[in-house]
Design an enzyme around this catalytic site. Structure first.
Site, short mmCIF file in Angstrom:
data_model
loop_
_atom_site.label_atom_id
_atom_site.label_comp_id
_atom_site.label_asym_id
_atom_site.label_seq_id
_atom_site.Cartn_x
_atom_site.Cartn_y
_atom_site.Cartn_z
CE1 TYR A 184 60.09 49.75 7.35
CE2 TYR A 184 58.03 48.34 6.76
CZ TYR A 184 59.22 48.50 7.63
OH TYR A 184 59.01 48.60 8.75
CE LYS A 193 61.99 45.66 9.09
NZ LYS A 193 62.97 46.92 10.44
N1 LIG Z 1 55.99 51.40 13.48
C1 LIG Z 1 55.68 50.26 13.65
O1 LIG Z 1 54.13 50.58 13.06
C2 LIG Z 1 56.40 49.01 12.76
C3 LIG Z 1 55.72 47.66 12.20
C4 LIG Z 1 56.53 46.79 12.15
C5 LIG Z 1 57.65 46.65 12.19
N2 LIG Z 1 58.68 47.84 12.64
C6 LIG Z 1 59.49 47.68 12.92
O2 LIG Z 1 59.95 47.79 14.75
C7 LIG Z 1 61.24 48.27 14.40
C8 LIG Z 1 61.34 49.54 15.54
O3 LIG Z 1 60.48 50.84 15.58
P1 LIG Z 1 60.27 51.67 15.28
O4 LIG Z 1 58.24 52.34 14.83
O5 LIG Z 1 60.84 51.90 17.12
O6 LIG Z 1 61.09 53.16 14.41
P2 LIG Z 1 61.86 54.52 15.05
O7 LIG Z 1 60.55 55.08 15.75
O8 LIG Z 1 61.63 55.32 14.17
O9 LIG Z 1 62.73 54.24 15.23
C9 LIG Z 1 63.90 53.84 14.77
C10 LIG Z 1 65.32 54.08 14.93
O10 LIG Z 1 66.18 53.76 13.73
C11 LIG Z 1 67.22 54.97 13.92
N3 LIG Z 1 67.83 54.91 12.88
C12 LIG Z 1 67.64 55.06 11.37
N4 LIG Z 1 68.88 55.01 10.43
C13 LIG Z 1 69.95 54.19 11.32
C14 LIG Z 1 71.13 53.72 11.38
N5 LIG Z 1 72.12 54.12 10.38
N6 LIG Z 1 72.02 53.70 12.76
C15 LIG Z 1 71.19 53.25 13.70
N7 LIG Z 1 69.72 53.98 13.95
C16 LIG Z 1 68.87 54.18 12.93
C17 LIG Z 1 65.48 56.17 14.14
O11 LIG Z 1 66.82 57.74 13.91
P3 LIG Z 1 66.54 58.93 13.39
O12 LIG Z 1 65.29 59.04 14.04
O13 LIG Z 1 67.51 59.84 13.97
O14 LIG Z 1 66.93 58.59 12.05
C18 LIG Z 1 65.53 55.91 15.05
O15 LIG Z 1 66.07 56.51 16.16
C19 LIG Z 1 61.62 48.63 12.87
O16 LIG Z 1 62.44 47.48 12.88
C20 LIG Z 1 60.44 48.41 12.37
O17 LIG Z 1 60.87 48.31 11.25
C21 LIG Z 1 58.21 49.28 13.17
#
Ligand SMILES: NC(=O)c1ccc[n+]([C@@H]2O[C@H](COP(=O)([O-])OP(=O)(O)OC[C@H]3O[C@@H](n4cnc5c(N)ncnc54)[C@H](OP(=O)(O)O)[C@@H]3O)[C@@H](O)[C@H]2O)c1
Length: 286
Positions: free
Chosen positions: A126, A130
């Site tokens: 991951y 990223k």
């Molecule tokens: N969650 C954490 O703890 C965390 C920590 C640090 C950084 N981040 C970063 O924060 C950001 C948001 O994370 P989040 O927690 O909101 O994640 P999330 O809830 O998993 O949301 C990500 C979204 O992206 C969609 N997606 C996946 N593949 C895609 C594609 N090919 N085209 C368009 N959309 C797509 C997913 O859809 P599906 O679910 O339908 O696949 C989901 O709706 C990400 O960049 C993540 O790396 C997250």
């Protein structure tokens, strides 16, 4: 008329809060994966051309850290190739690209909060995917802002705090790792931070998280206490006792000084953010 902001991954946990926060200053076009798959360059270019947004905020990612180990092709497609597609289209059409990245680009060997220029060295798929996404953006689209964040929790998606609250309904005791240190971040605070950074025309890489730091064990104890789940016994354990497919950095505390310098604001402590979150989901007991 407000300028347009297009959000990708808009059905995700952060995407939904981001769409609400940006409405203050933008006409928001929220695109879920169904409407725009960021791995498809033709689709990306078509959407950006017809909508002509001023800014694109990429909240799309493959975020299941353990699954990434087995599904590295998907991880690199979504987390690296996707941002590259966005960067190419943004550069071509003169659009500002805001991308969300992660503390997992670091290896966890630091002993003080990591600044934006701390050398990245991811220890899982991951994190590597990223980091590659970040690199494609910095190389391709000069008008970019990469916001690295950590340990997200919000109303709109599954997250650690929700899981602990759920488990506490049926379990008398929980074991939680106490040897990874980071900064929890409320998706509403992160969304407001992105808005503030946009207003300040921030460029390059900026770290944002709630202030203070803790372990997952500390976070669990605090959230359960504030939700009134006092009967659950929480036991601190080491990562060695909780084997997972992907390694996690031991210390990925993000340095927040650049954010503070640009915006003049200090992020609020994670405890206050957790309180607000519990209130939002109707779980706050005081
Ligand atoms: N969650 C954490 O703890 C965390 C920590 C640090 C950084 N981040 C970063 O924060 C950001 C948001 O994370 P989040 O927690 O909101 O994640 P999330 O809830 O998993 O949301 C990500 C979204 O992206 C969609 N997606 C996946 N593949 C895609 C594609 N090919 N085209 C368009 N959309 C797509 C997913 O859809 P599906 O679910 O339908 O696949 C989901 O709706 C990400 O960049 C993540 O790396 C997250």
């Amino acid at each position: 008329m407000k300028p347009k902001a297009l959000i990708t991954g808009a059905a995700g946990m952060l995407g939904k809060d981001m769409a609400k926060a940006l409405e203050e200053a933008f006409e928001v076009i929220a695109m879920s994966k169904k409407r725009l798959d960021i791995t498809d360059y033709t689709q990306v270019q078509k959407s950006f051309t017809s909508i002509a947004p001023e800014a694109v905020i990429n909240c799309a990612a493959f975020t299941k850290v353990d699954l990434c180990e087995d599904q590295s092709q998907v991880a690199f497609d979504v987390n690296a190739k996707g941002p590259e597609n966005l960067a190419k289209a943004c550069k071509k059409l003169n659009i500002k690209l805001i991308h969300i990245s992660t503390d997992y680009v670091f290896d966890g060997t630091a002993t003080t909060p990591c600044r934006e220029d701390h050398p990245p060295n991811p220890i899982n798929v991951y994190g590597r995917s990223k980091l590659q996404g970040e690199n494609y953006i910095t190389q391709t689209c000069p008008n970019h802002l990469i916001v690295r964040t950590s340990w997200l929790f919000g109303k709109e998606g599954p997250n650690f705090i929700k899981t602990m609250l759920e488990l506490s309904k049926t379990r008398e005791s929980l074991q939680v790792v106490n040897d990874q240190m980071g900064r929890p971040t409320y998706t509403k605070d992160l969304s407001m931070a992105v808005l503030l950074l946009l207003k300040n025309n921030a460029q390059g890489i900026v770290h944002f998280a709630n202030s203070g730091c803790c372990t997952w064990y500390d976070l669990c104890c605090y959230a359960l206490k504030k939700a009134g789940r006092n009967k659950v016994n929480v036991e601190p354990i080491s990562s060695d006792r909780f084997k997972r497919p992907a390694k996690r950095p031991k210390y990925s505390v993000l340095n927040l000084e650049r954010f503070e310098k640009i915006t003049g604001q200090r992020p609020r402590p994670w405890q206050e953010a957790v309180d607000s979150f519990l209130i939002e989901i109707g779980e706050y007991a005081g």
